[in-house]
Write an enzyme that holds these catalytic residues in place. Structure first.
Site, PDB file in Angstrom:
ATOM      1  N   ASN A 254       2.820   2.465   0.094  1.00 42.01           N
ATOM      2  CA  ASN A 254       2.085   2.639   1.351  1.00 42.01           C
ATOM      3  C   ASN A 254       0.909   1.667   1.458  1.00 42.01           C
ATOM      4  O   ASN A 254       0.055   1.805   2.324  1.00 42.01           O
ATOM      5  CB  ASN A 254       1.587   4.085   1.492  1.00 42.01           C
ATOM      6  CG  ASN A 254       0.584   4.461   0.412  1.00 42.01           C
ATOM      7  OD1 ASN A 254       0.248   3.653  -0.451  1.00 42.01           O
ATOM      8  ND2 ASN A 254       0.100   5.694   0.449  1.00 42.01           N
TER       9      ASN A 254
ATOM     10  N   HIS B  84      -1.403   1.098  -0.955  1.00 42.55           N
ATOM     11  CA  HIS B  84      -2.637   1.413  -1.677  1.00 42.55           C
ATOM     12  C   HIS B  84      -2.880   0.437  -2.821  1.00 42.55           C
ATOM     13  O   HIS B  84      -1.947  -0.129  -3.394  1.00 42.55           O
ATOM     14  CB  HIS B  84      -2.688   2.883  -2.138  1.00 42.55           C
ATOM     15  CG  HIS B  84      -1.823   3.272  -3.274  1.00 42.55           C
ATOM     16  ND1 HIS B  84      -1.104   4.455  -3.301  1.00 42.55           N
ATOM     17  CD2 HIS B  84      -1.561   2.683  -4.472  1.00 42.55           C
ATOM     18  CE1 HIS B  84      -0.464   4.560  -4.441  1.00 42.55           C
ATOM     19  NE2 HIS B  84      -0.717   3.492  -5.172  1.00 42.55           N
TER      20      HIS B  84
ATOM     21  N   GLU C  25      -5.980   5.036  -0.755  1.00 40.28           N
ATOM     22  CA  GLU C  25      -4.872   5.301   0.155  1.00 40.28           C
ATOM     23  C   GLU C  25      -5.192   4.763   1.553  1.00 40.28           C
ATOM     24  O   GLU C  25      -6.361   4.466   1.856  1.00 40.28           O
ATOM     25  CB  GLU C  25      -4.628   6.812   0.227  1.00 40.28           C
ATOM     26  CG  GLU C  25      -4.320   7.469  -1.115  1.00 40.28           C
ATOM     27  CD  GLU C  25      -2.909   7.196  -1.624  1.00 40.28           C
ATOM     28  OE1 GLU C  25      -2.269   6.225  -1.166  1.00 40.28           O
ATOM     29  OE2 GLU C  25      -2.455   7.948  -2.500  1.00 40.28           O
TER      30      GLU C  25
ATOM     31  N   ASP D  72      -8.385   3.512 -12.233  1.00 39.81           N
ATOM     32  CA  ASP D  72      -8.374   4.897 -11.769  1.00 39.81           C
ATOM     33  C   ASP D  72      -7.908   5.872 -12.846  1.00 39.81           C
ATOM     34  O   ASP D  72      -7.417   5.462 -13.917  1.00 39.81           O
ATOM     35  CB  ASP D  72      -7.488   5.014 -10.515  1.00 39.81           C
ATOM     36  CG  ASP D  72      -6.151   4.287 -10.643  1.00 39.81           C
ATOM     37  OD1 ASP D  72      -5.702   4.048 -11.787  1.00 39.81           O
ATOM     38  OD2 ASP D  72      -5.560   3.948  -9.614  1.00 39.81           O
TER      39      ASP D  72
END
Ligand code: GLP
Length: 250
Positions: A134, A136, A141, A66
């Site tokens: 979280n 990801h 996400e 990314d």
């Protein structure tokens, strides 16, 4: 999923570095899927310190997961710069062999171009992954479709908050990024996910033993045939027998 708990975070990073080296040794023109974040810094450090001697690195190719949208490649917090500083400069990796999404290009077109390049040059032989608090992976996400390909995404507030530590005081990370999609990541032949520290324990437990749901992106890895999860004891502490942790808030 194969789970390996190492005695400490340093040894977990070393184990990830040695997986990289084993891959390159067995296939000198391997395509590596590379990751960034604090967890990966000691991996590249260990790779450079312990693994490069006698290793032919002239034929490897790489695709990063990314990049932030809006950051130029030479921005101190861009993932381009991260990779230069932590790995590429030291091994003489040239730009023609290392791929990272361009954060300044038109995001939709760039995402399409990146996915096409991956399809043409892939599959990725070994994909390194970190894990967001979280759940990801890459910048996928919670709520990311399992069928997603490389695309532009909005970052969760909690992700921006947690990555704020890398930016100068008062500067928040960009709101958007280009990331390989979940389906893109799953095409990798082998996946090595590294998570260390207590802050990742809940996400690790849900990834390994929780429900497979798009609300917990990393849980999709339960269905991949070749995943190794490398942990330190702190990140593994939620894995004792017992109830599966409640869903994370945000
Ligand atoms: C970042 C990256 C991920 C990384 C994760 C964990 O936002 N996009 O690829 O795995 O979050 O980061 P860290 O290792 O700093 O905890």
């Amino acid at each position: 999923m194969k789970l390996t708990v190492l005695p400490d975070a340093g040894q977990a990073a070393k184990a990830a570095a040695s997986r990289m080296a084993e891959q390159i040794r067995s296939k000198p023109n391997a395509v590596l899927g590379l990751a960034t974040g604090g967890t990966m810094e000691p991996v590249y450090e260990a790779f450079l310190r312990h693994e490069t001697k006698g290793l032919d690195l002239t034929q490897i190719r790489s695709f990063n997961l990314d990049e932030y949208i809006g950051l130029p490649a030479d921005h101190p917090q861009s993932y381009h710069r991260y990779m230069q500083e932590h790995l590429f400069d030291q091994i003489g990796m040239d730009a023609g062999r290392s791929h990272i999404p361009n954060g300044l290009a038109d995001p939709t077109l760039e995402a399409r171009r990146y996915e096409a390049a991956l399809l043409e040059q892939g599959p990725v032989d070994l994909q390194l992954l970190g894990l967001g608090r979280n759940g990801h992976i890459g910048f996928n996400e919670p709520g990311s479709p399992f069928s997603s390909l490389t695309r532009a995404v909005d970052l969760a507030e909690s992700t921006r908050e947690s990555n704020k530590r890398f930016f100068k005081e008062g500067n928040l990370p960009p709101e958007r990024a280009i990331t390989m999609g979940i389906a893109t990541i799953l095409r990798a032949q082998h996946i090595v996910l590294l998570a260390v520290g207590e802050a990742k324990a809940e996400a690790v437990a849900r990834m390994v033993a929780g429900e497979v749901t798009e609300e917990m992106p990393a849980s999709v890895l339960q269905g991949h045939a070749q995943v190794e999860v490398l942990l330190d004891p702190a990140a593994a502490q939620g894995l004792q027998d017992g109830p599966i942790p409640k869903p994370l808030a945000g």
